[in-house]
Motif scaffolding. Structure first.
Motif, mmCIF file in Angstrom:
data_model
loop_
_atom_site.group_PDB
_atom_site.id
_atom_site.type_symbol
_atom_site.label_atom_id
_atom_site.label_comp_id
_atom_site.label_asym_id
_atom_site.label_seq_id
_atom_site.Cartn_x
_atom_site.Cartn_y
_atom_site.Cartn_z
ATOM 1 N N ALA A 164 -47.624 -43.611 10.842
ATOM 2 C CA ALA A 164 -48.954 -42.964 10.585
ATOM 3 C C ALA A 164 -48.732 -42.118 9.273
ATOM 4 O O ALA A 164 -49.510 -42.164 8.411
ATOM 5 N N LEU A 165 -47.731 -41.383 9.230
ATOM 6 C CA LEU A 165 -47.581 -40.301 7.976
ATOM 7 C C LEU A 165 -46.814 -41.283 6.637
ATOM 8 O O LEU A 165 -47.380 -40.952 5.730
ATOM 9 N N HIS A 166 -46.241 -42.141 7.029
ATOM 10 C CA HIS A 166 -45.303 -42.654 5.894
ATOM 11 C C HIS A 166 -45.692 -44.220 5.265
ATOM 12 O O HIS A 166 -45.244 -44.676 4.197
ATOM 13 N N TYR A 167 -46.566 -44.940 6.243
ATOM 14 C CA TYR A 167 -46.725 -46.310 6.069
ATOM 15 C C TYR A 167 -48.373 -46.752 6.034
ATOM 16 O O TYR A 167 -49.110 -45.824 6.537
ATOM 17 N N LYS A 168 -48.630 -47.606 5.552
ATOM 18 C CA LYS A 168 -50.167 -48.076 5.372
ATOM 19 C C LYS A 168 -50.536 -48.703 6.797
ATOM 20 O O LYS A 168 -49.502 -48.894 7.568
ATOM 21 N N SER A 169 -51.940 -48.609 6.968
ATOM 22 C CA SER A 169 -52.612 -49.159 8.172
ATOM 23 C C SER A 169 -52.047 -50.515 8.832
ATOM 24 O O SER A 169 -51.812 -50.781 10.106
ATOM 25 N N HIS B 155 -47.337 -52.734 16.080
ATOM 26 C CA HIS B 155 -47.685 -52.856 17.399
ATOM 27 C C HIS B 155 -47.934 -54.389 17.946
ATOM 28 O O HIS B 155 -47.818 -54.484 18.966
ATOM 29 N N CYS B 156 -47.937 -55.305 16.971
ATOM 30 C CA CYS B 156 -47.624 -56.562 17.384
ATOM 31 C C CYS B 156 -46.190 -56.862 17.698
ATOM 32 O O CYS B 156 -46.146 -57.475 18.705
ATOM 33 N N MET B 157 -45.440 -56.167 17.050
ATOM 34 C CA MET B 157 -43.983 -56.318 17.379
ATOM 35 C C MET B 157 -43.545 -55.854 18.885
ATOM 36 O O MET B 157 -42.878 -56.450 19.579
ATOM 37 N N TRP B 158 -44.310 -54.848 19.179
ATOM 38 C CA TRP B 158 -44.410 -54.418 20.731
ATOM 39 C C TRP B 158 -44.607 -55.416 21.506
ATOM 40 O O TRP B 158 -44.191 -55.624 22.607
ATOM 41 N N GLY B 159 -45.878 -56.299 21.213
ATOM 42 C CA GLY B 159 -46.121 -57.282 22.207
ATOM 43 C C GLY B 159 -45.303 -58.215 22.159
ATOM 44 O O GLY B 159 -45.144 -59.119 23.192
ATOM 45 N N VAL B 160 -44.564 -58.748 20.923
ATOM 46 C CA VAL B 160 -43.424 -59.453 20.986
ATOM 47 C C VAL B 160 -42.483 -59.107 21.975
ATOM 48 O O VAL B 160 -41.845 -60.022 22.556
ATOM 49 N N GLY B 161 -41.940 -57.800 21.925
ATOM 50 C CA GLY B 161 -40.921 -57.308 22.854
ATOM 51 C C GLY B 161 -41.300 -57.491 24.357
ATOM 52 O O GLY B 161 -40.709 -57.830 25.109
ATOM 53 N N ALA B 162 -42.670 -57.230 24.502
ATOM 54 C CA ALA B 162 -43.239 -57.360 25.900
ATOM 55 C C ALA B 162 -43.031 -58.813 26.415
ATOM 56 O O ALA B 162 -43.249 -58.988 27.607
ATOM 57 N N SER C 276 -55.159 -58.131 12.565
ATOM 58 C CA SER C 276 -55.444 -56.859 11.964
ATOM 59 C C SER C 276 -54.884 -56.349 10.751
ATOM 60 O O SER C 276 -55.459 -55.677 10.046
ATOM 61 N N GLY C 277 -53.732 -56.489 10.870
ATOM 62 C CA GLY C 277 -52.736 -55.994 9.573
ATOM 63 C C GLY C 277 -53.167 -56.318 8.324
ATOM 64 O O GLY C 277 -53.340 -55.911 7.360
ATOM 65 N N PHE C 278 -53.880 -57.571 8.262
ATOM 66 C CA PHE C 278 -54.376 -58.171 6.944
ATOM 67 C C PHE C 278 -55.842 -57.499 6.932
ATOM 68 O O PHE C 278 -56.391 -57.452 5.613
ATOM 69 N N LEU C 279 -56.661 -57.337 7.942
ATOM 70 C CA LEU C 279 -58.019 -56.967 7.912
ATOM 71 C C LEU C 279 -57.922 -55.315 7.415
ATOM 72 O O LEU C 279 -58.835 -55.050 6.535
ATOM 73 N N THR C 280 -56.922 -54.720 7.624
ATOM 74 C CA THR C 280 -56.813 -53.324 7.217
ATOM 75 C C THR C 280 -56.671 -53.042 5.705
ATOM 76 O O THR C 280 -57.076 -51.954 5.225
ATOM 77 N N GLY D 283 -59.219 -59.494 24.447
ATOM 78 C CA GLY D 283 -57.858 -59.065 23.944
ATOM 79 C C GLY D 283 -57.882 -59.090 22.508
ATOM 80 O O GLY D 283 -57.196 -58.040 21.939
ATOM 81 N N PHE D 284 -58.644 -59.793 21.879
ATOM 82 C CA PHE D 284 -58.781 -59.746 20.226
ATOM 83 C C PHE D 284 -59.452 -58.541 20.092
ATOM 84 O O PHE D 284 -59.124 -57.890 18.728
ATOM 85 N N GLY D 285 -60.289 -58.044 20.784
ATOM 86 C CA GLY D 285 -61.037 -56.704 20.581
ATOM 87 C C GLY D 285 -60.195 -55.641 20.629
ATOM 88 O O GLY D 285 -60.204 -54.729 19.741
ATOM 89 N N CYS D 286 -59.196 -55.664 21.612
ATOM 90 C CA CYS D 286 -58.295 -54.597 21.934
ATOM 91 C C CYS D 286 -57.477 -54.274 20.643
ATOM 92 O O CYS D 286 -56.865 -53.217 20.466
ATOM 93 N N ALA D 287 -56.991 -55.396 20.176
ATOM 94 C CA ALA D 287 -56.240 -55.484 19.258
ATOM 95 C C ALA D 287 -55.905 -54.604 18.115
ATOM 96 O O ALA D 287 -55.107 -53.754 17.891
ATOM 97 N N PRO D 288 -57.121 -54.286 17.521
ATOM 98 C CA PRO D 288 -57.109 -53.078 16.217
ATOM 99 C C PRO D 288 -57.250 -51.756 16.709
ATOM 100 O O PRO D 288 -57.006 -50.510 15.999
#
Length: 387
Positions: A118-123, A130-137, A263-267, A307-312
């Motif tokens: 949150a401090l060092h990178y863009k939204s 967090h998408c990568m968290w989903g990949v891991g899960a 969502s990464g693109f929408l941000t 699910g899509f709504g929860c994403a962002p």
């Protein structure tokens, strides 16, 4: 170096997701071997949740003392050891004991890493991470399934994930100079960090702190309740075949993962508050599809829309924390937010279980509507209080 560190953080987020659905995928076999009721897994998850709450509340203290790099390193190492402990457990009590370091390791790294990003990178990176968290899960249950169908046991599944966590630990060990280099290179503006960790009673007095805690509580309560009870709702209320219901329930999580990638693109066009409002609006559409008597097909599609709504929502709340509370306080606030999230995920799904058991499982969309309305009201209050 900045991008190399980002790649390490992406790996760390995949690592965070790897063990999260591992126990659930192995439990149908494990509980028979341990001669315990199917519901006994609830005790393990409660122990893990309590550990994550405690370590989340301590994340500010730990991060200021050790730094994000070392907190991440020690937390992943602790998780790896705990997973290995699961793999060698031969009693239910042993599983409960190994759940303690698992929970303690998970909470502090989650809060510390999220604040760092949150401090060092863009939204957009917060959404993609967090998408990568989903990949891991998603990979975790696949590895467990591979072990079980390949002539191995559930112990081997846990051991494989433990080894992967140990590999990441080594990578994190060698990456420690990158965290120090970024600080010395002054890539972003230097921020003044309070040397003295903030106490819980101080944090909750910040304008907007209570509102963001309730917002996060409601979000994780909504997500976890939907994930846990969607399949039962579809089967018992709409008489949908269990296999079909299970597949659509899993698509709820696929919707979150894919939605976070988008969502990464929408941000790039919308700010964090707009992304949260957009997400809540999409969730409302999905819940409405469950609530209205539109038929079973609408209910199935509604689940994916939720699910899509929860994403962002989750990544945007985290990323907006430094803006709302200041960069010097964000680590402390994010730790409390995480603790609120774990409390919501721990309490609210079992509460709906009581409603389903003693009243009617058909009340799921009503339950979700209540959480959604409270979440929206608290998010708007957060914006007003922190202007």
């Amino acid at each position: 170096m900045f991008q190399l560190l980002l790649a390490v953080i992406y790996l760390a987020f995949i690592s965070l997701g790897l063990p999260d659905s591992l126990l659930g995928s192995a439990w149908p076999i494990m509980y028979k071997e341990f001669s315990v009721p199917l519901s006994a897994v609830g005790l393990i998850t409660i122990i893990i949740a309590l550990g994550t709450i405690i370590s989340s509340l301590q994340s500010d203290r730990l991060t200021k003392k050790l730094g994000t790099g070392k907190v991440t390193l020690f937390s992943v190492l602790m998780t790896a050891i705990a997973l290995f402990g699961f793999s060698i457990s031969r009693s239910f009590l042993s599983l409960c004991l190994w759940a303690i370091p698992y929970g303690l390791g998970a909470g502090s790294v989650d809060a510390s890493l999220n604040n760092y990003v949150a401090l060092h990178y863009k939204s957009r990176h917060m959404s993609w991470l967090h998408c990568m968290w989903g990949v891991g899960a998603s990979i975790g249950p696949y590895i467990m399934g591979y072990a079980l169908t390949g002539g191995q046991t559930w112990s081997d599944g846990f051991r494989i994930i433990s080894i992967l966590q140990l590999v990441l630990t080594v990578i994190l060990l060698f990456s420690l100079p990158l965290w120090k280099k970024q600080k010395s290179d002054n890539i972003i503006e230097e921020i003044e960090v309070n040397k003295k960790p903030l106490k819980l009673k101080e944090i909750i007095q910040f304008p907007g702190a209570k509102a963001v805690m309730v917002t996060f509580f409601c979000y994780c309560a909504l997500e976890s309740t939907t994930g846990l009870w969607a399949s039962s709702y579809l089967v018992l209320h709409w008489q949908i075949h269990p296999e079909t219901a299970a597949s659509f329930a899993s698509l709820f999580y696929v919707g979150i993962t894919v939605g976070r990638a988008l969502s990464g693109f929408l941000t790039m066009k919308f700010n964090d508050s707009q992304m949260i409002r957009l997400g809540l609006g999409v969730i409302a559409i999905g819940v409405l599809a469950l609530l209205l008597p539109l038929g079973e097909q609408a209910a199935l599609v509604g689940l994916i829309i939720i699910g899509f709504g929860c994403a962002p929502v989750y990544p945007s709340i985290i990323h907006s924390t430094p803006k709302h509370f200041g960069k010097d306080k964000s680590q402390a606030v994010i730790g409390v937010q995480m603790a609120s999230a774990y409390v919501g995920a721990c309490i609210m799904p079992p509460l709906f279980g009581l409603i389903a058991n003693y009243i009617n499982v058909a009340l799921l969309p009503v339950y979700l509507t209540g959480l959604l309305i409270l979440m929206f009201v608290m998010h708007e209050k957060l914006i007003r209080d922190t202007k």
